[in-house]
Write an enzyme that holds these catalytic residues in place. Sequence first.
Site, PDB file in Angstrom:
ATOM      1  N   MET A 165      -3.582  -4.511  -9.764  1.00 31.14           N
ATOM      2  CA  MET A 165      -4.839  -3.991  -9.606  1.00 31.14           C
ATOM      3  C   MET A 165      -5.364  -3.770 -11.145  1.00 31.14           C
ATOM      4  SD  MET A 165      -5.694  -3.704  -6.474  1.00 31.14           S
ATOM      5  CE  MET A 165      -7.250  -2.533  -6.794  1.00 31.14           C
ATOM      6  N   GLU A 166      -4.765  -3.410 -11.938  1.00 27.99           N
ATOM      7  CA  GLU A 166      -5.462  -2.997 -13.350  1.00 27.99           C
ATOM      8  C   GLU A 166      -5.541  -4.183 -14.188  1.00 27.99           C
ATOM      9  OE1 GLU A 166      -6.654  -0.314 -13.919  1.00 27.99           O
ATOM     10  OE2 GLU A 166      -5.720   1.003 -12.557  1.00 27.99           O
ATOM     11  N   SER A 167      -4.643  -5.285 -14.161  1.00 24.92           N
ATOM     12  CA  SER A 167      -4.836  -6.202 -15.020  1.00 24.92           C
ATOM     13  C   SER A 167      -4.380  -7.627 -14.397  1.00 24.92           C
ATOM     14  CB  SER A 167      -4.040  -6.072 -16.470  1.00 24.92           C
ATOM     15  OG  SER A 167      -2.469  -5.907 -16.166  1.00 24.92           O
ATOM     16  N   TYR A 351      -9.484   2.439  -3.973  1.00 27.90           N
ATOM     17  CA  TYR A 351      -8.436   1.889  -5.107  1.00 27.90           C
ATOM     18  C   TYR A 351      -7.020   2.362  -4.402  1.00 27.90           C
ATOM     19  CZ  TYR A 351      -5.682   1.713  -9.205  1.00 27.90           C
ATOM     20  OH  TYR A 351      -4.535   1.406  -9.989  1.00 27.90           O
TER      21      TYR A 351
END
Length: 444
Positions: A165-167, A351
Site C-alpha cells: 500500500m505504501e510504496s 486504508y
Amino acid sequence: MQRMHIPLGFPAPARRWLVPAWLSILAVAGCASIPPPIPPEAPAPSKLSDSPAPPQAVAVVDEVERSQQFARWVAEFRTGARAAGIDEATLHLAFDNVRLIPRVIASDRAQPEFTRAVWDYLDSALSPQRVTRGQDKLLELRPVVDTMAVRYGVPAEVLVAIWGMESNYGSFVGDIPTIDALATLGFEGRREAWARGQLLAALKILQSGDIERAQMIGSWAGAMGQTQFLPSNFLAYAVDADGDGRRDIWGSVPDVMASTANFLTRAGWQAGQLWGIEVRLPPGFDYARADLEVRQPTLAWAAEGVQSMNGTLLPALEEASILLPAGARGPAFLVGANFRTILRYNNSTSYALAVGLLAQQLSGGPAVQTAWPRELMPLSRSQVLALQTALSARGFDSGPPDGVMGPATQRGVRHYQRSLGLPADGYPTEELLQRLQQQGAAAH
C-alpha cells in the site's frame, strides 16, 4: 501524493519559466505582491517613471523576496536546532543547499472538491496486479518476513500488505527530499509547530548516520521510506534488522519489515487475532450501532444474529465493532483491535480496510463478496458543507461546517435518518441531501 523545486540561489534563466506557476500559488495563498487596481478617483500614472512594473518583474521581485524570507526562517531554525543538540556538521549538511519547494505548499493547501468512493479506492488498492505481485513478493521474501512475523507477532501478509500500500512493494518511495519538504512546510506556517518537530527529528536521523541526506526522500508531507514513516516515528520505531549499524527503511527489506512490525506491535497489535472479517447482518439490525466506538465480544454480536459469510464461527475478538464503509446498502465487516491498530498507522478506514483485505487475499483468502452500491455517488466537499449547514439549521448537530465527513457529521446524519424512520447508518447520499434541503425550503 511535479518535480519543481526552487533553490535559494535559483538562476534567472530557469526562474523565468517557473514564475507563472509559482506566482499562481502565491496568489491563491493571498501573499503575491500584485499591485491593487488604481481607484477611479486616483490620478492616472505617468507614462514614464510612475508606470507600474511589468508583471514579469513583479513576479521576479516577489520570488526573490520569498526566497529571502525562507532563508531567514531556516537561519532561525538552525539556531534552535543547534541549541537542541544538532552539531554543526549536520546543520551544514542539511541546510547549506536547502530548497523551498512550491509544490509542497500547493499540496498542503489543496482541498480536493471531489471525494473518492471506498469501492473505487479498493478497486485500485486490491487490483489483480497488486495482489499477484504481493503474492510473488511474499514467496520471494518468505525467510525475512516470516522471521519478523515470529519476532513481533504480526502476520507476514499484513507486513507485505502495508508495504504494498505504501510504496507498491518498494518500487516508489517518493522523490522529495525530506529536509526540504519539512522546511517548506515549517516556513509555510499552516502546521509550523508540527513541521518543526518533524524537521528536528529528521536532523537527528541525519546526525545518527542512518541515512545520507541525498537518500532521505519521501512524500511531500515528510513521510519516508518503503513504508512511509514520519521522522518522529522513525526515531521511535525503526529497527536495524540486518545488523549493518544503520536503520535503513529506504533500501533494506529486513529493516523495512522489522520497523513496520515494531510499529504495529507497540501500537497495540494483538498476536493471533484477525483484523476482521466480512459478515452478514440480521434482518432488523440497528444500523446506528455500526460504529467503531460500539464494541463488544464476538459472542455478543453472534447472539444478535451476525454471521460469517460462509457460516463458520466468527473469529474470537473481545472488542469487536461493525463497520459499514458504504452504509446499509454495502458490505458489512466485523473488525477488532488489530483493525484499530492499522488505523494508528494511517487514520483512514478505507486504508485500514484495504490493508486487511489485501493481507487476506495474499494468504489465499476471498475478496469482498457483497456487492458495493456503485450507483451511489459520493458527496463532493461543497455538498458535504451544504449537508452540514442544513443539518445544523434543522437542529441536528454535525459540528462546525468544514466540508469534511467526520464522526460529528456522521452522528448528525444518523439522528436525521432516525427522525425519518430510515436506517440510521450515517452514510450521506445525494438523495438524503436533497430531501434535507427541500424540507428546509418548505420550512421557510
